[in-house]
Design an enzyme around this catalytic site. Structure first.
Site, PDB file in Angstrom:
ATOM      1  N   GLU A  75      34.761  45.863  37.626  1.00  9.93           N
ATOM      2  CA  GLU A  75      35.287  45.922  36.263  1.00  9.93           C
ATOM      3  C   GLU A  75      34.173  45.870  35.235  1.00  9.93           C
ATOM      4  O   GLU A  75      34.180  46.587  34.233  1.00  9.93           O
ATOM      5  CB  GLU A  75      36.253  44.759  36.009  1.00  9.93           C
ATOM      6  CG  GLU A  75      37.489  44.760  36.877  1.00  9.93           C
ATOM      7  CD  GLU A  75      37.321  44.024  38.209  1.00  9.93           C
ATOM      8  OE1 GLU A  75      36.202  44.036  38.771  1.00  9.93           O
ATOM      9  OE2 GLU A  75      38.303  43.453  38.683  1.00  9.93           O
ATOM     10  N   CYS A 115      35.026  38.729  34.646  1.00  6.35           N
ATOM     11  CA  CYS A 115      35.424  40.072  34.193  1.00  6.35           C
ATOM     12  C   CYS A 115      36.452  39.976  33.071  1.00  6.35           C
ATOM     13  O   CYS A 115      36.426  40.764  32.127  1.00  6.35           O
ATOM     14  CB  CYS A 115      35.975  40.892  35.356  1.00  6.35           C
ATOM     15  SG  CYS A 115      34.669  41.390  36.504  1.00  6.35           S
TER      16      CYS A 115
HETATM   17  N1  THU Z   1      34.807  41.612  42.803  1.00  2.00           N
HETATM   18  C1  THU Z   1      35.027  42.585  41.881  1.00  2.00           C
HETATM   19  O1  THU Z   1      34.411  43.650  41.916  1.00  2.00           O
HETATM   20  N2  THU Z   1      35.938  42.343  40.921  1.00  2.00           N
HETATM   21  C2  THU Z   1      36.648  41.179  40.786  1.00  2.00           C
HETATM   22  O2  THU Z   1      37.301  40.967  39.795  1.00  2.00           O
HETATM   23  C3  THU Z   1      36.620  40.208  41.886  1.00  2.00           C
HETATM   24  C4  THU Z   1      35.483  40.328  42.814  1.00  2.00           C
HETATM   25  C5  THU Z   1      33.797  41.843  43.827  1.00  2.00           C
HETATM   26  C6  THU Z   1      32.577  40.965  43.704  1.00  2.00           C
HETATM   27  C7  THU Z   1      32.063  40.938  45.116  1.00  2.00           C
HETATM   28  O3  THU Z   1      31.248  42.077  45.317  1.00  2.00           O
HETATM   29  C8  THU Z   1      33.313  41.086  45.972  1.00  2.00           C
HETATM   30  O4  THU Z   1      34.323  41.593  45.106  1.00  2.00           O
HETATM   31  C9  THU Z   1      33.798  39.784  46.600  1.00  2.00           C
HETATM   32  O5  THU Z   1      33.915  38.778  45.648  1.00  2.00           O
END
Ligand code: THU
Length: 160
Positions: A75, A115
């Site tokens: 995000e 985020c």
């Molecule tokens: N992650 C995201 O890309 N967005 C979120 O809102 C939650 C978590 C990613 C971060 C990390 O690379 C993986 O998901 C596990 O936490």
């Protein structure tokens, strides 16, 4: 002492057939973006697609790092790219698809707190709500009509 009750509202869709055409399209872009996730440490891949008021769609995926905290969520990858490339264009909608690289994730995965805070900055600045849709790799979809529903006690520049 007073009890303060804060209400929040979300909308649930059983599947993508219930969504508007532009939301379906945005999820297609988020799914495509998710394929570019670099998630060798968590094995959890996330894609995000943002629809701007000029019709452009910008996308992002999570990008991890051997130094774990240096990685970034999908995000924020997407929204910072939108801010960097289209600084004066409003953000209308964000679609997020998230789940394990192997196996199904059938529950909607909401954006993490950091985020939400990043999205808040843009929503407050543009003075109009951002619709946020999120889902797993299958199953139901949740929609929030504004970031404020996901982060009711918002911290923003007005408090500085
Ligand atoms: N992650 C995201 O890309 N967005 C979120 O809102 C939650 C978590 C990613 C971060 C990390 O690379 C993986 O998901 C596990 O936490």
């Amino acid at each position: 002492m007073r009890h303060i009750k804060i209400e929040t509202h979300l909308f649930e869709f059983d599947n993508e057939n219930e969504l508007s055409e532009d939301a379906v399209h945005l999820f297609e872009r988020a799914k495509e973006a998710r394929l570019n996730a670099y998630a060798p440490y968590s094995n959890f891949a996330v894609g995000a697609a943002i629809l701007l008021a000029n019709g452009e769609v910008v996308t992002g995926s999570n990008q991890e790092n051997a130094s774990y905290p240096s990685g970034l969520c999908a995000e924020r990858t997407a929204i910072y790219y939108a801010g960097a490339k289209y600084p004066n264009i409003k953000i209308l909608k964000i679609a997020i698809v998230a789940g394990l690289l192997e196996g199904k994730t059938s529950k909607p995965i909401p954006p993490c707190g950091a985020c939400r805070q990043a999205i808040a900055e843009y929503e407050v600045n543009q003075q109009s709500p951002i619709e946020i849709y999120f889902k797993g790799t299958s199953g139901k979809i949740l929609k929030s009509n504004s970031l404020k529903n996901l982060l009711p006690l918002i911290f923003d520049k007005s408090q500085l």
